[in-house]
Design a protein around this motif. Structure first.
Motif, PDB file in Angstrom:
ATOM      1  N   VAL B 178       0.843  -1.200   0.000  1.00  0.00           N
ATOM      2  CA  VAL B 178       0.000   0.000   0.000  1.00  0.00           C
ATOM      3  C   VAL B 178       0.876   1.248   0.000  1.00  0.00           C
ATOM      4  O   VAL B 178       0.655   2.186  -0.773  1.00  0.00           O
ATOM      5  N   LEU B 179       1.899   1.222   0.844  1.00  0.00           N
ATOM      6  CA  LEU B 179       2.758   2.401   0.967  1.00  0.00           C
ATOM      7  C   LEU B 179       3.417   2.756  -0.365  1.00  0.00           C
ATOM      8  O   LEU B 179       3.419   3.906  -0.795  1.00  0.00           O
ATOM      9  N   LEU B 180       3.958   1.748  -1.031  1.00  0.00           N
ATOM     10  CA  LEU B 180       4.712   2.035  -2.246  1.00  0.00           C
ATOM     11  C   LEU B 180       3.798   2.346  -3.423  1.00  0.00           C
ATOM     12  O   LEU B 180       4.201   3.008  -4.366  1.00  0.00           O
ATOM     13  N   ARG B 181       2.576   1.859  -3.360  1.00  0.00           N
ATOM     14  CA  ARG B 181       1.689   2.076  -4.497  1.00  0.00           C
ATOM     15  C   ARG B 181       0.764   3.275  -4.267  1.00  0.00           C
ATOM     16  O   ARG B 181       0.496   4.031  -5.183  1.00  0.00           O
ATOM     17  N   ARG B 182       0.312   3.437  -3.028  1.00  0.00           N
ATOM     18  CA  ARG B 182      -0.770   4.387  -2.806  1.00  0.00           C
ATOM     19  C   ARG B 182      -0.373   5.645  -2.045  1.00  0.00           C
ATOM     20  O   ARG B 182      -1.206   6.526  -1.854  1.00  0.00           O
TER      21      ARG B 182
ATOM     22  N   THR C 105      -7.373  10.138  -2.381  1.00  0.00           N
ATOM     23  CA  THR C 105      -8.670   9.775  -1.845  1.00  0.00           C
ATOM     24  C   THR C 105      -8.841  10.508  -0.523  1.00  0.00           C
ATOM     25  O   THR C 105      -7.935  11.198  -0.063  1.00  0.00           O
ATOM     26  N   ARG C 106     -10.004  10.301   0.127  1.00  0.00           N
ATOM     27  CA  ARG C 106     -10.271  10.993   1.380  1.00  0.00           C
ATOM     28  C   ARG C 106      -9.229  10.676   2.446  1.00  0.00           C
ATOM     29  O   ARG C 106      -8.963  11.457   3.329  1.00  0.00           O
ATOM     30  N   PHE C 107      -8.623   9.450   2.354  1.00  0.00           N
ATOM     31  CA  PHE C 107      -7.691   9.042   3.413  1.00  0.00           C
ATOM     32  C   PHE C 107      -6.248   9.362   3.075  1.00  0.00           C
ATOM     33  O   PHE C 107      -5.323   8.890   3.729  1.00  0.00           O
ATOM     34  N   GLY C 108      -6.038  10.141   2.029  1.00  0.00           N
ATOM     35  CA  GLY C 108      -4.682  10.541   1.697  1.00  0.00           C
ATOM     36  C   GLY C 108      -3.951   9.573   0.788  1.00  0.00           C
ATOM     37  O   GLY C 108      -2.776   9.748   0.517  1.00  0.00           O
ATOM     38  N   PHE C 109      -4.639   8.526   0.353  1.00  0.00           N
ATOM     39  CA  PHE C 109      -3.993   7.611  -0.584  1.00  0.00           C
ATOM     40  C   PHE C 109      -4.086   8.142  -2.002  1.00  0.00           C
ATOM     41  O   PHE C 109      -4.983   8.922  -2.325  1.00  0.00           O
ATOM     42  N   ILE C 110      -3.161   7.702  -2.839  1.00  0.00           N
ATOM     43  CA  ILE C 110      -3.203   8.116  -4.239  1.00  0.00           C
ATOM     44  C   ILE C 110      -4.391   7.440  -4.918  1.00  0.00           C
ATOM     45  O   ILE C 110      -4.591   6.237  -4.786  1.00  0.00           O
ATOM     46  N   ASP C 111      -5.170   8.231  -5.609  1.00  0.00           N
ATOM     47  CA  ASP C 111      -6.344   7.696  -6.296  1.00  0.00           C
ATOM     48  C   ASP C 111      -5.970   7.390  -7.739  1.00  0.00           C
ATOM     49  O   ASP C 111      -6.067   8.243  -8.621  1.00  0.00           O
ATOM     50  N   TRP C 112      -5.520   6.159  -7.971  1.00  0.00           N
ATOM     51  CA  TRP C 112      -5.018   5.797  -9.299  1.00  0.00           C
ATOM     52  C   TRP C 112      -6.098   5.907 -10.374  1.00  0.00           C
ATOM     53  O   TRP C 112      -5.814   6.302 -11.496  1.00  0.00           O
TER      54      TRP C 112
END
Lengths: 335, 326, 495
Positions: B178-182, C105-112
Motif C-alpha cells: 500500500v505504501l509504495l503504491r498508494r 482519496t479521502r484518506f490521503g492515498f493516491i487515487d489511481w
C-alpha cells in the motif's frame, strides 16, 4: 576564477609550486596524524619502541596494504571490489588443498597467485565484460569465493604447511626487516609508479573522473577496468600466500572482514570513494596509521571488536570531516 | 498474456514452482502443506528485511547495516527483557523498532546531510552497530532461560492456524504494498531512484526521501531483530552475521534494480522465497549447508546479470516505426 | 502578474545573469529571445526555484516572494516545460504527469483511478494519442514532450514557462501546440515563451524580452518592432561579420557513408565528406543527427551500412578505433562526454595522445606540457595555469580544451556536435574562425548545428535530417533558411 581567465595570454604550467602543493596535501595531514599516534604509542606503552615489537607491528598492515594498493586503483577508476578478503580465503584454501596433495612451496605460491588472478578475472569479466555494477557483483563473488572455500573445508582446517613455506610470512630479510615489509615497500613503489608515472595510470584517473568522457576520448575503459580487477585478484592472492605462511593454517573464515579494513585504508589514504582522485603515498601512510593503532590497542588489551568500531568510525569520519569543514567555511564566508 | 510472461515476477514464480516441483519428484514430503508453510515461516524475517532494503535500493542507495541493526535491536530488547521481566512484550517490540529507527536515521542523516556514499556509511555503521552490541552486552550471550516465556512465545504463537511470525511477514508485505503504491512518499522512492535530477523538478526532496527510506529500513530491521531473537531464543554479538548479503541478494533476485527506481513488493517477496526455498531444500536433498553461501553468491551474480539484460537501454527512440504506440 | 527585478546570478567562472528585469502579464504571451548562453535557462531555473538569485527579487501580484525550492515555485503556480524533457522512464505516463501532486482519496492515498482518468482527459485536451498506463521509456521524443506539456497543465498554473516547446515537434504537432497556447492565454495564464524561431514568436507572442550575455538588452510589444530589430538586439552586431568562413580548396572524398542504419535511431543515411570541406548537419532537436555521429565514432553500433575512409572500408566498433582511424568527435554534451572535469587542462588535452608524450608507457611531463601548451595556444585558451581543473573554466574555454585534445591527435575528420552551444560570443567567434582555418589546412569537418545562421555561415554543404532519416542535401549556393526549415520540419513545397 574568471579574473584568472581574463589574464594575459601566457598560461603558466602550474598554479602552485611543488612545495606548497605538498604542504597542503592530504598526505601532509596523514603524516602529522601518524607522528601523533606514534608519540601516543610511545608514551602509553614502554614496550612499543622495542625494534622487535615495531617489527611485529608491521604485520598488522603489510598483508592488508598489499590488497589496499590494488584496491586503491580500482576505487580511483570508480569501481569497488568487496570480494578481496574472499579471494584471499579461496586462494589460501586451494593452497591448503594442494598442500594436502603433496605440493611443495613453489607450487603453493603459484597456486595462490593464480587463484587470485582467476578470481580477479571473474570479477573483471562480470564488471567490464558484462557491464554489471561492481558493488553487487563483488558482493556476489564475495559469497561465491568464500562459499567455495567453505564447500572444500567445511568446519575443518588445513595445517602442516612445509617449513620453507613459512618464510614468506615469518622470514626476515635483514635483522628486524621482515620479508613482508620489504614486499610491502616494493609493491608500494611499483603501484605508485604505475599510477602516477605511466599512461595506464593516467587513464585510470580519467575513467574515475568521467568514464563516458574517457571512452569518448578513445580510452579503452573496459580493458583498463578488467586489468584493475585482475591486479586486485593477484594482490589478494599474494596476500593469501603471506597470511597463510604467517598463520601456518587455513580456515575458510580466514581474513573475515578484511574487505572493510582495506576499503577504510584506501579511503583514509585520501582516495575519493567515488573515484577520480587520490595517491598511493596516502594509502601507505593510512596503512601505517591503522597498523600502529591496531598494535597500540593490542598492547593495551583492547578487544578486537572495539578495534572494528574504531575502523568503522574512522571510515565515516574521514569522509565526513572534510565535508563538514568546507561547509563551515562556506557558511562563514557568507556570514 | 505475452506481457505477463515477460514480467519478472511471473518468471520468478515459474522458477520457484519448477524448483519445488523438481524437489518434490524425489522428496514428496517437501511439498506437504505443513512443510511449505514452514518454508514461508522460515523466510518471514528475510521477507521483512528485504522489503526495507528494497525501499533503500529503489532510491539508488544500499543498506549494508540491516543485519547489524537487527542484531542490535534484538539485543536491546533481549537485555531489557532480561533486566525487567515485567515489561510488556509489546513495549519491547516498540523499543526494538525504535532502536532500528534510530540506527536507520543515523545512516540516513549521514547520506542526506553529509552526502556520504551510502555504501561507505553502511559499511561503517555495520561494524559500529555490532561493536555497540559488544559494548552494551559486554560480549555475553543472553540465552533462552534468561528470557521470559512471553517474550519468546510471540513469534511461535498460533493465529488462525498460522504462526504470528508468518502473519508479521504477511502484514508487512501488505503495508509496504500500500505504501509504495498508494502513498506519495512511496512513489517518491521510485522517482528519486529513477531520475534524481528530474525528481528535484517535481518538488521532491531527494535527500529527505533517501533519509526516509533508511529510517523505514531501520524500523523493519528493528522489528526483525525482536522476531529473530525471540524465535531463536538467543542473543549475542554475531547474530545474523552476514545476513545483509542474503537481503541484498533477495532484492536483486526479485528484480529490484541496484541502479534504482525499478522493483515491486511482490518481486522482493518472491526473491526472498527463492532463497528461502533453497535454504530449506538443501538439507532435504542432502547437500551440506556449507554449500549455501556459494549458492547465494552464484544466484546474486546470475540475478544481477539477468536484471541488467532486461534493463539495457535501447537508446533514444527516434524512428517512428520503432516507437511503441497503442 | 509576476515581476523579476534586478536578478543577478554568478557561477564560478561565469556571470550568468546581471541585473535582469522581466515582467509577465495574465492572458499574455511574452517571448524571451537570446542566443544560446545568453542566460535564458538560468532565468528559467531561478523562476522555478532550482537556483537562487544572488541579487534582486521576484514579485508575485506585487508582493515579494522567495522560491527556495521547486515546491515553492509550484505552489505559487509557476510551472515550466523544459528544453530537455526531464521525466521518469520507468513510470507510467499518468504518473509522469501527476508526480508530486497526485489526486488523493479521502484518506490521503493516491487515487489511481482518478489519476488515470484525469491524465486521459489532459492528454485528449492536447491531442495526444497516448494511454495513461504506457511506460515512458517506450515513447519517442515528441510524445515525451506532450507528456511534459500535460504535466504543466495538470498543475493549476498561473505562470507557464515554455522552453523551446516546438523544437522537436512536427509541423502538425506545432499547430496543435499553438492552439494550446491560445487556449492557455484565454484562460488568463501568463506565458513565458522561449524560442529561436522568429516566425513563431511573431505569430503567438504579444511581448518580447531580449537577453544578450546575461543582460536584458530590450523589451516591449512585438507589434512595435521588427524581426531584424530583434536579431540586432540579440546579436549586438551585424550577422554578416560573425562567420569568418574562408573558401577552402575542396579535395577528394575522405569519408563515405552509405546505407547506414540503426534499429531505433536512424535509417538509410548516406553522404560523402571531402578534404577541406565543412559539411553541416541541420535538423530539429532529436532528429537523430548526434546519433549518426556517435555511431560513426564507435559509441553505438549501427545495424547496417558501410563506412569508407579514404576509399577503404572501415569497421569502427569503439571510439578508440575511430581515433586510430583519424575520426574524432567533439560531443554536444560537453560536461558528460567532452571535458573530464576534475582533471587538469594538460591531462585533458593529452589523454588521447598519451602514446605521443610517453616512452614505454612512462609519461614524460615536459613533452606533455609542451603538447598541451602548443594546442591550447592555437585555440587562444584563457586560463591561469595548465594544471588548473577544467571544471573551473567557462564553457567556451572548456570547449577549446576539448577541441585542442582532438587536434593534438592530428585527425583527418573532426565531427563537431553543436560546437558553440552554451558558450559566450567571444569563444564562439574563436571556434568558428578556427574551424575555417582547419578546413583551409585540409581537415574535413562535420558540424552538427541547430542554429541556422551558423549552418548557413559555415557549411559548404548541408545535410538535413528529420525523424532519423535524411531529408535532403543542399549546396551552399542558393540555400535559404526557408529551405532548411521546410526540409527539417517536413513541409512540402505546396504548403
Amino acid at each position: 576564477m574568471s579574473s584568472q581567465e581574463m589574464q594575459a595570454r601566457f598560461i603558466k604550467d602550474r598554479l602552485q609550486g611543488r612545495g606548497e602543493r605538498l604542504l597542503r596535501s592530504w598526505e601532509a595531514l596523514l603524516l602529522a596524524v601518524a607522528v601523533i599516534i606514534f608519540a601516543i604509542n610511545v608514551w602509553s606503552s614502554p614496550y612499543f619502541l622495542d625494534p622487535w615489537n615495531l617489527s611485529d607491528a608491521t604485520f598488522n598492515f603489510t598483508e592488508k596494504g598489499l590488497i589496499a594498493f590494488a584496491l586503491a586503483l580500482v576505487i580511483i577508476s570508480g569501481e569497488i571490489d568487496l570480494s578481496v578478503a574472499a579471494i584471499l580465503a579461496l586462494s589460501s584454501t586451494l593452497m591448503g588443498l594442494a598442500m594436502s596433495h603433496g605440493a611443495g612451496t613453489p607450487e603453493l605460491v603459484a597456486i595462490g597467485l593464480l587463484t587470485g588472478l582467476a578470481c580477479g578475472a571473474v570479477n573483471g569479466f562480470l564488471v567490464s565484460g558484462l557491464g554489471l555494477p561492481s558493488i553487487v557483483v563483488t558482493i556476489g563473488t564475495m559469497s561465491l569465493f568464500r562459499g567455495i572455500a567453505f564447500i572444500i573445508l567445511g568446519d575443518k582446517a588445513f595445517t602442516g604447511y612445509p617449513s620453507d613455506f613459512a618464510w614468506f610470512g615469518q622470514g626476515y630479510v635483514f635483522w628486524v626487516i621482515s620479508f613482508e615489509l620489504v614486499l610491502f615497500v616494493l609493491t608500494a613503489v611499483v603501484f605508485a609508479v604505475l599510477l602516477h608515472a605511466t599512461s595506464f595510470g593516467r587513464t585510470v584517473y580519467a575513467i574515475g573522473n568521467n568514464p563516458m568522457a574517457a571512452r569518448f576520448s578513445g580510452v579503452r575503459v573496459e580493458r583498463v577496468k578488467f586489468i584493475l580487477f585482475l591486479l586486485t585478484g593477484l594482490m589478494s592472492g599474494l596476500a593469501a600466500v603471506c597470511l597463510t605462511s604467517r598463520l601456518g593454517s587455513t580456515r575458510p573464515s580466514i581474513a573475515t572482514g578484511w574487505e572493510l579494513e582495506a576499503v577504510t585504508m584506501v579511503v583514509l589514504g585520501g582516495i575519493n570513494i567515488l573515484g577520480g582522485s587520490g595517491r598511493i603515498g596516502g594509502v601507505v601512510l593510512a596503512a601505517l596509521i591503522m597498523g600502529m593503532v591496531t598494535f597500540g590497542f593490542g598492547l593495551l588489551n583492547v578487544p578486537g571488536i572495539v578495534m572494528s568500531i574504531f575502523v568503522g568510525l574512522l571510515l565515516i569520519l574521514v569522509i565526513a570531516v572534510p565535508k563538514l569543514v568546507t561547509r563551515i567555511r562556506q557558511v562563514r564566508r557568507k556570514g | 498474456m505475452k506481457a505477463l510472461l515477460k514480467h519478472r515476477e511471473t518468471q520468478l514464480v515459474a522458477v520457484i514452482l519448477a524448483m519445488v516441483g523438481l524437489i518434490a519428484l524425489r522428496f514428496p514430503s517437501f511439498v506437504a502443506p505443513a512443510s511449505l508453510g514452514n518454508v514461508f515461516n522460515d523466510t518471514s524475517i528475510l521477507i521483512i528485511l528485504a522489503l526495507g532494503q528494497m525501499t533503500v535500493i529503489l532510491t539508488k542507495c544500499v543498506d549494508l547495516s540491516t543485519a547489524a541493526t537487527l542484531a542490535l535491536s534484538g539485543m536491546v530488547a533481549a537485555m531489557l527483557n532480561n533486566l525487567y521481566p515485567d515489561l510488556p512484550v509489546l513495549l519491547l517490540v516498540v523499543v526494538a523498532i525504535l532502536t532500528g529507527v534510530l540506527a536507520g536515521a543515523i545512516n540516513g542523516l549521514l547520506v542526506w546531510r553529509l552526502d556520504i556514499p551510502p555504501i561507505v556509511v553502511t559499511l561503517g555503521t555495520m561494524t559500529i552497530y555490532r561493536g555497540i552490541i559488544f559494548l552494551i552486552s559486554d560480549g555475553k550471550w543472553i540465552n533462552a532461560h534468561e528470557m521470559t516465556d512471553a517474550f519468546k512465545a510471540v513469534p511461535r504463537a498460533d493465529f488462525l492456524g498460522i504462526p504470528v511470525l508468518s502473519w508479521m511477514a504477511l502484514s508487512v508485505t501488505a503495508i509496504m504494498a500500500v505504501l509504495l503504491r498508494r502513498l506519495a512518499t512511496g512513489r517518491a522512492f521510485y522517482a528519486v531512484g529513477g531520475n534524481p535530477h528530474a525528481a528535484v523538478y517535481t518538488g521532491i526532496d531527494v535527500g529527505y526521501t533517501r533519509f526516509l527510506s533508511f529510517v523505514l529500513s531501520g524500523a523493519l530491521s528493528g522489528l526483525a531483530g525482536y522476531l529473530w531473537i525471540a524465535r531463536y531464543a538467543v542473543a549475542y554479538v554475531d547474530i545474523a552475521l552476514g545476513f545483509e548479503l542474503d537481503v541484498v541478494a533477495a532484492c536483486v533476485i526479485g528484480g529490484i534494480s541496484i541502479a534504482g527506481g525499478i522493483g515491486t513488493v511482490f518481486g522482493a517477496v518472491l526473491g526472498s522465497l527463492f532463497l528461502g526455498t533453497i535454504k530449506n531444500a538443501l538439507p532435504v536433498i542432502n547437500i551440506s549447508p556449507f554449500w549455501q553461501l556459494a549458492i547465494s553468491g552464484s544466484v546474486i551474480i546470475l540475478a544481477v546479470a539477468f536484471n541488467a539484460r532486461a534493463e539495457r537501454r535501447k537508446g533514444r527512440v527516434i524512428l517512428k516505426k520503432a516507437e511503441v504506440v497503442a | 502578474m509576476i515581476r523579476l527585478a534586478g536578478i543577478a546570478k554568478t557561477f564560478p567562472g561565469v556571470r550568468a545573469l546581471g541585473g535582469v528585469e522581466l515582467s509577465l502579464f495574465p492572458g499574455s504571451v511574452t517571448a524571451l529571445v537570446g542566443e544560446n548562453g545568453a542566460g535564458k535557462s538560468t532565468l528559467v531555473k531561478i523562476l522555478t526555484g532550482i537556483y537562487q538569485p544572488d541579487e534582486g527579487h521576484i514579485e508575485l501580484d506585487g508582493r515579494p516572494v522567495r522560491f527556495a525550492t521547486t515546491m515553492d515555485a509550484a505552489r505559487a503556480g509557476v510551472t515550466a516545460i523544459h528544453q530537455e524533457t526531464v521525466l521518469f522512464d520507468e513510470l507510467s505516463v499518468a504518473e509522469n504527469i501527476f508526480l508530486g501532486h497526485q489526486p488523493r482519496t479521502r484518506f490521503g492515498f493516491i487515487d489511481w483511478k482518478r489519476m488515470n482518468a484525469e491524465a486521459r482527459a489532459l492528454l485528449e485536451r492536447i491531442g495526444a494519442r497516448l494511454e495513461p498506463d504506457m511506460r515512458l521509456r517506450d515513447l519517442g521524443i515528441a510524445n515525451r514532450h506532450l507528456v511534459a506539456i500535460a504535466r504543466a497543465l495538470s498543475i493549476d498554473a498561473r505562470v507557464v514557462i515554455m522552453d523551446e516547446p516546438t523544437a522537436a515537434l512536427s509541423h502538425k504537432e506545432i499547430g496543435e501546440l499553438y492552439e494550446l497556447v491560445e487556449r492557455l492565454k484565454a484562460e488568463g495564464k501568463a506565458i513565458l515563451f522561449i524560442s529561436h524561431k522568429f516566425d513563431e514568436i511573431f505569430r503567438i507572442a504579444d511581448r518580447y524580452t531580449v537577453f544578450r550575455d546575461g543582460e536584458m538588452v530590450g523589451a516591449g510589444l512585438l507589434a512595435e518592432t521588427t524581426q531584424s530589430e530583434l536579431v540586432r538586439l540579440m546579436v549586438g552586431r551585424d550577422v554578416g561579420q560573425v562567420f569568418p568562413k574562408v573558401p577552402a580548396a575542396i579535395g577528394e572524398p575522405v569519408l563515405t557513408v552509405a546505407g547506414y542504419c540503426h534499429p531505433t535511431e536512424f535509417e538509410d543515411i548516406g553522404f560523402e565528406l571531402r578534404r577541406g570541406e565543412i559539411l553541416g548537419f541541420y535538423g530539429l532537436i532529436g532528429a537523430g543527427r548526434s546519433e549518426v555521429m556517435q555511431a560513426l565514432f564507435g559509441v553505438t553500433r549501427p545495424s547496417r551500412g558501410a563506412v569508407r575512409i579514404d576509399g577503404q572500408v572501415a569497421v569502427i566498433r569503439t571510439p578508440a578505433e575511430a581515433v586510430a582511424r583519424g575520426i574524432v568527435y567533439v560531443p554536444e554534451d560537453r560536461g558528460r562526454q567532452g571535458a573530464i572535469i576534475g582533471m587538469p587542462i594538460v591531462s585533458n588535452v593529452t589523454l588521447p595522445s598519451l602514446y605521443r608524450t610517453s616512452r614505454h608507457g612512462f609519461i614524460r611531463m615536459a613533452e606533455e606540457f609542451a603538447l598541451a601548451r602548443d594546442y591550447t595556444a592555437r585555440l587562444d585558451l584563457r586560463a591561469a595555469a595548465l594544471d588548473q581543473d577544467v571544471g573551473t573554466l567557462s564553457g567556451g574555454n572548456q570547449q577549446k580544451v576539448v577541441i585542442a585534445k582532438w587536434l593534438a591527435t592530428r585527425p583527418k575528420v573532426i565531427i563537431l556536435d553543436e560546437p558553440t552551444k552554451g558558450i559566450d560570443i567571444g569563444s564562439k567567434a574563436a571556434v568558428h574562425a578556427f574551424m575555417s582555418e582547419l578546413a583551409g589546412q585540409g581537415l574535413s569537418v562535420i558540424m552538427v548545428s541547430s542554429e541556422i545562421p551558423e549552418i548557413m555561415g559555415m557549411a559548404d554543404r548541408v545535410v538535413v535530417m528529420r525523424e532519423g532519416r535524411m531529408a535532403g542535401t543542399f549546396a551552399r549556393d542558393g540555400l535559404t533558411p526557408e529551405i532548411l526549415v521546410r526540409a527539417a520540419a517536413g513541409i512540402g513545397e505546396e504548403a
